[in-house]
Design a protein around this motif. Sequence first.
Motif, PDB file in Angstrom:
ATOM      1  N   UNK A 161     -14.492  -1.325  10.421  1.00 24.96           N
ATOM      2  CA  UNK A 161     -13.354   0.629  10.131  1.00 24.96           C
ATOM      3  C   UNK A 161     -14.061   1.347   9.032  1.00 24.96           C
ATOM      4  N   UNK A 162     -14.849   2.232   9.317  1.00 26.55           N
ATOM      5  CA  UNK A 162     -15.183   2.476   8.282  1.00 26.55           C
ATOM      6  C   UNK A 162     -13.806   3.409   7.622  1.00 26.55           C
ATOM      7  N   UNK A 163     -13.006   3.165   7.832  1.00 29.85           N
ATOM      8  CA  UNK A 163     -11.295   4.035   7.249  1.00 29.85           C
ATOM      9  C   UNK A 163     -11.844   4.544   5.911  1.00 29.85           C
ATOM     10  N   UNK A 164     -12.608   5.503   5.684  1.00 28.59           N
ATOM     11  CA  UNK A 164     -12.050   6.082   4.302  1.00 28.59           C
ATOM     12  C   UNK A 164     -11.428   6.500   3.677  1.00 28.59           C
TER      13      UNK A 164
ATOM     14  N   UNK B 179      -7.928   5.199   3.693  1.00 27.86           N
ATOM     15  CA  UNK B 179      -7.681   4.015   3.040  1.00 27.86           C
ATOM     16  C   UNK B 179      -7.793   3.738   1.579  1.00 27.86           C
TER      17      UNK B 179
ATOM     18  N   UNK C 282      -4.544  -4.604   1.542  1.00 29.60           N
ATOM     19  CA  UNK C 282      -4.328  -5.407   2.663  1.00 29.60           C
ATOM     20  C   UNK C 282      -4.455  -4.279   3.981  1.00 29.60           C
ATOM     21  N   UNK C 283      -4.715  -2.721   3.950  1.00 28.13           N
ATOM     22  CA  UNK C 283      -5.034  -1.748   4.821  1.00 28.13           C
ATOM     23  C   UNK C 283      -6.261  -1.889   4.620  1.00 28.13           C
ATOM     24  N   UNK C 284      -7.410  -1.676   3.404  1.00 27.98           N
ATOM     25  CA  UNK C 284      -8.338  -1.589   2.773  1.00 27.98           C
ATOM     26  C   UNK C 284      -9.568  -2.866   3.548  1.00 27.98           C
TER      27      UNK C 284
ATOM     28  N   UNK D  29     -12.422  -6.290   7.843  1.00 33.22           N
ATOM     29  CA  UNK D  29     -12.555  -7.126   9.163  1.00 33.22           C
ATOM     30  C   UNK D  29     -12.901  -6.541  10.341  1.00 33.22           C
ATOM     31  N   UNK D  30     -12.306  -5.567  11.111  1.00 32.18           N
ATOM     32  CA  UNK D  30     -12.498  -5.005  11.941  1.00 32.18           C
ATOM     33  C   UNK D  30     -13.670  -3.972  12.280  1.00 32.18           C
TER      34      UNK D  30
ATOM     35  N   UNK E  52      -9.144   0.980  16.331  1.00 32.96           N
ATOM     36  CA  UNK E  52      -9.617   1.454  15.160  1.00 32.96           C
ATOM     37  C   UNK E  52      -8.257   2.384  15.388  1.00 32.96           C
TER      38      UNK E  52
ATOM     39  N   UNK F  34      -4.077  -3.841  12.072  1.00 33.39           N
ATOM     40  CA  UNK F  34      -5.293  -2.928  10.992  1.00 33.39           C
ATOM     41  C   UNK F  34      -6.424  -3.129  11.730  1.00 33.39           C
ATOM     42  N   UNK F  35      -6.681  -4.163  11.848  1.00 32.08           N
ATOM     43  CA  UNK F  35      -8.080  -4.088  12.310  1.00 32.08           C
ATOM     44  C   UNK F  35      -8.698  -4.125  13.544  1.00 32.08           C
TER      45      UNK F  35
ATOM     46  N   UNK G 195      -7.775  -5.680   5.389  1.00 31.93           N
ATOM     47  CA  UNK G 195      -8.112  -5.124   7.261  1.00 31.93           C
ATOM     48  C   UNK G 195      -9.338  -4.260   8.019  1.00 31.93           C
ATOM     49  N   UNK G 196      -9.418  -3.006   7.566  1.00 31.29           N
ATOM     50  CA  UNK G 196     -10.227  -2.273   8.177  1.00 31.29           C
ATOM     51  C   UNK G 196     -11.639  -2.784   7.920  1.00 31.29           C
TER      52      UNK G 196
ATOM     53  N   UNK H 243       0.689  -1.448   0.446  1.00 25.36           N
ATOM     54  CA  UNK H 243      -0.162  -0.587   0.167  1.00 25.36           C
ATOM     55  C   UNK H 243       1.092   1.562  -0.158  1.00 25.36           C
TER      56      UNK H 243
ATOM     57  N   UNK I 275      -9.380  -9.583   4.464  1.00 19.14           N
ATOM     58  CA  UNK I 275      -8.320  -9.907   6.027  1.00 19.14           C
ATOM     59  C   UNK I 275      -8.670  -9.897   6.665  1.00 19.14           C
TER      60      UNK I 275
END
Lengths: 435, 435
Positions: B347-350, B352, B337-339, B344-345, A434, A430-431, B341-342, A256, B422
Amino acid sequence: MKNNKTIDQLEAELKGLKAKYHIKKISPLAPKDGFPKLPVIKGVRYASTAANIKYSDRDDVMLIECIQGSSIGGVFTRSSTRSASVLDCQKKLKINSSNSPIAILVNSGNSNAFTGSYGEKSVSKICEAISNELKIPTNSIFTSSTGVIGEKLLHEKIIKKIQELKFNLNKNSAESAARAIMTTDTFPKGAGSSFLISGCPVNIAGFAKGSGMISPDMATMLVYIFTDVSIEKNILQNILTKINEKTFNSITVDSDTSTSDSLIIVATGQSDCKKITDEFSAEALKFTDELHAIMSNLSKQVVRDGEGASKFLEILINGAVSDSSAKTVGLAIANSPLIKTALAGEDPNWGRVVMGVGKSGEPADRDKISIWFGNILVAENGWVAPSYNESLGQNYMKNEDLKITVDLGVGNGSSTVWTCDLTHQYVAINADYRS
Amino acid sequence: MKNNKTIDQLEAELKGLKAKYHIKKISPLAPKDGFPKLPVIKGVRYASTAANIKYSDRDDVMLIECIQGSSIGGVFTRSSTRSASVLDCQKKLKINSSNSPIAILVNSGNSNAFTGSYGEKSVSKICEAISNELKIPTNSIFTSSTGVIGEKLLHEKIIKKIQELKFNLNKNSAESAARAIMTTDTFPKGAGSSFLISGCPVNIAGFAKGSGMISPDMATMLVYIFTDVSIEKNILQNILTKINEKTFNSITVDSDTSTSDSLIIVATGQSDCKKITDEFSAEALKFTDELHAIMSNLSKQVVRDGEGASKFLEILINGAVSDSSAKTVGLAIANSPLIKTALAGEDPNWGRVVMGVGKSGEPADRDKISIWFGNILVAENGWVAPSYNESLGQNYMKNEDLKITVDLGVGNGSSTVWTCDLTHQYVAINADYRS
């Protein structure tokens, strides 16, 4: 349903699971000796402080001032969504002369990326405040921001600290500056060297941050390198760009690409040596070698601090049709989740390396491919090597530092790339929490 | 150091950790109704059995026979290290006519990839044995193998079972065949439909396997589709190639491209309808629509069975400079991978997602990008949308099926891709246990 385990047994089981899945404080791959003692670079002063941007218990802003007459170079992310700071640095780098001192300000905790026109305003406000305080024109003030994307950078918090930062500027605080720019990093990364150019003593000192969102299709994470060498600006830039391709542009943690990656180098010219004015002179080549060593060291430290990393992997590709083809194959292997998880599991799964070669899209011939794990020949002539057995591979994979060599057998191109494994910790970082 | 927890507390903590990190038996994203009832395709018979290639407690070989007069089409992995079976299929597909029946044999547990010339011998031996038993020329016999790379395929084990397989061939055993080709799959994947072409009833039935090593720069996993439609071979192939690009070539689990991916389609022509001889006739378009639905269904099932998947994500890119640019952006997001894992968590990590757009290398303009999570506008005009707040995003991310839409605002190109998250389970499947 109850089982019959005792508290001791349950606690031991819990401890085992936690050790397996939870985050370690410092990467197991961190340099054993900690942050190195960096040489003092004449004409460079550092300061850092806590501006409380995101972290409440540590320094998160650093300021560096370099003396008038310095040459500056830089490489930056090619992301189309790069941050306001990166765009500003790129613009200023083109027009910067050595007629004034240079200032570099960096904050962690907020990347000021994808923050619209407000992001550009933040950069301007910070640069104006530094300009007023340090009496340097804004065109000689460079900023970087690293951290969360898309949140407003509260630049007032930084501006309030500039007077204090100026007051604290000193030549010995490189390590504190390196610590102030950390985000998910588990250790600060520094490298330095003192050497002779044609008998004249010179020095290089650099530091970097980076752990996740690390991929080489760009410049790098945040890296700042200083030297007292005297060198023309355009030569410095050419040397930097070339070395960058084989160091920071040859590493990957997770494929990334960051929106903030920046590497800035400043040569103060404060050594007593004569100025480098020819890129291919003996003096320039010596400097290039030493700078290459520093950048290689720093780039590998970024991999060693890769989020969740437990293994460090060097991948050497030989026999490709070209160097760039070799690099594409190397990165296909380095970015493969299946290869990275095999590393984490200490699984000598060379079939996945074959898959990586195949998926790269580069010229390869199954029957000419050879693969080594360390010095162990694993595969040749399109199949497992007769001398190989699985226990050799299994033993090798227990090492912390690993090397995979692939000879494609179709040409003379070669390339080396570096990466780390993909572990439960990476997912946890990362998951589970937060960001 | 002891803590003061009770056995109940410790057991609860252990149970929580185990639930969090251990592998579930069947993907939570599997279709709720199980394997569908597939229509019988006139002229197609299936059989499967246990040849004990790697698995000891299940069927691992399947044979399919299609009646003389059938048209065949196929798409295959573009990996440069593709398996002996794939190379053999590609060669035969070019020269196959409809003058004889067609046989398809597939084994799981061993991919017969990177097995040198022995791998080619295995394919020949299997085809010869089938040719002798079924009285079909070897040029009409197609094979696939899926499983471990680099290990000798013990073809004698398969050859011993061919008589039994032939004896058991019947029109109703598609589901058993689908189960026999599973590897790390947690459920068999099937899709079928019965419909009218110009008032004349026809049927399609297909099944697929795939869970890891799933990336779209190729054909697909293993997929077999049958229809009683009567259609010319070259038209069948054209339709297949076009649909493949928007279905199997638009999914990714882990960005890794298999050495074995194959999709084979056979049209037996046993319906009573007239032959399709024009690719753009109303009849051909109706068939294309129905086949598209089947392939879309199967390809999404592969994502839903992605190794460790707990979330299913559709990514729609609009406003790109071209459809292929949109697809590149979509895959950059899908493979991050960062999106992943977000997701999976939850996490609304826009931020990424912004990073994913930036790293794709495709034309984009920060200030024209808009991003939606489901129907929630998250970002516009180069920044977070004024109407957005984090709790909206957090609630949305709790859904099992998610959709992210990005409008790049620089053109009219669009593309949809599908992926999964992920998770710790992905790492567990690929690192904790030897494959």
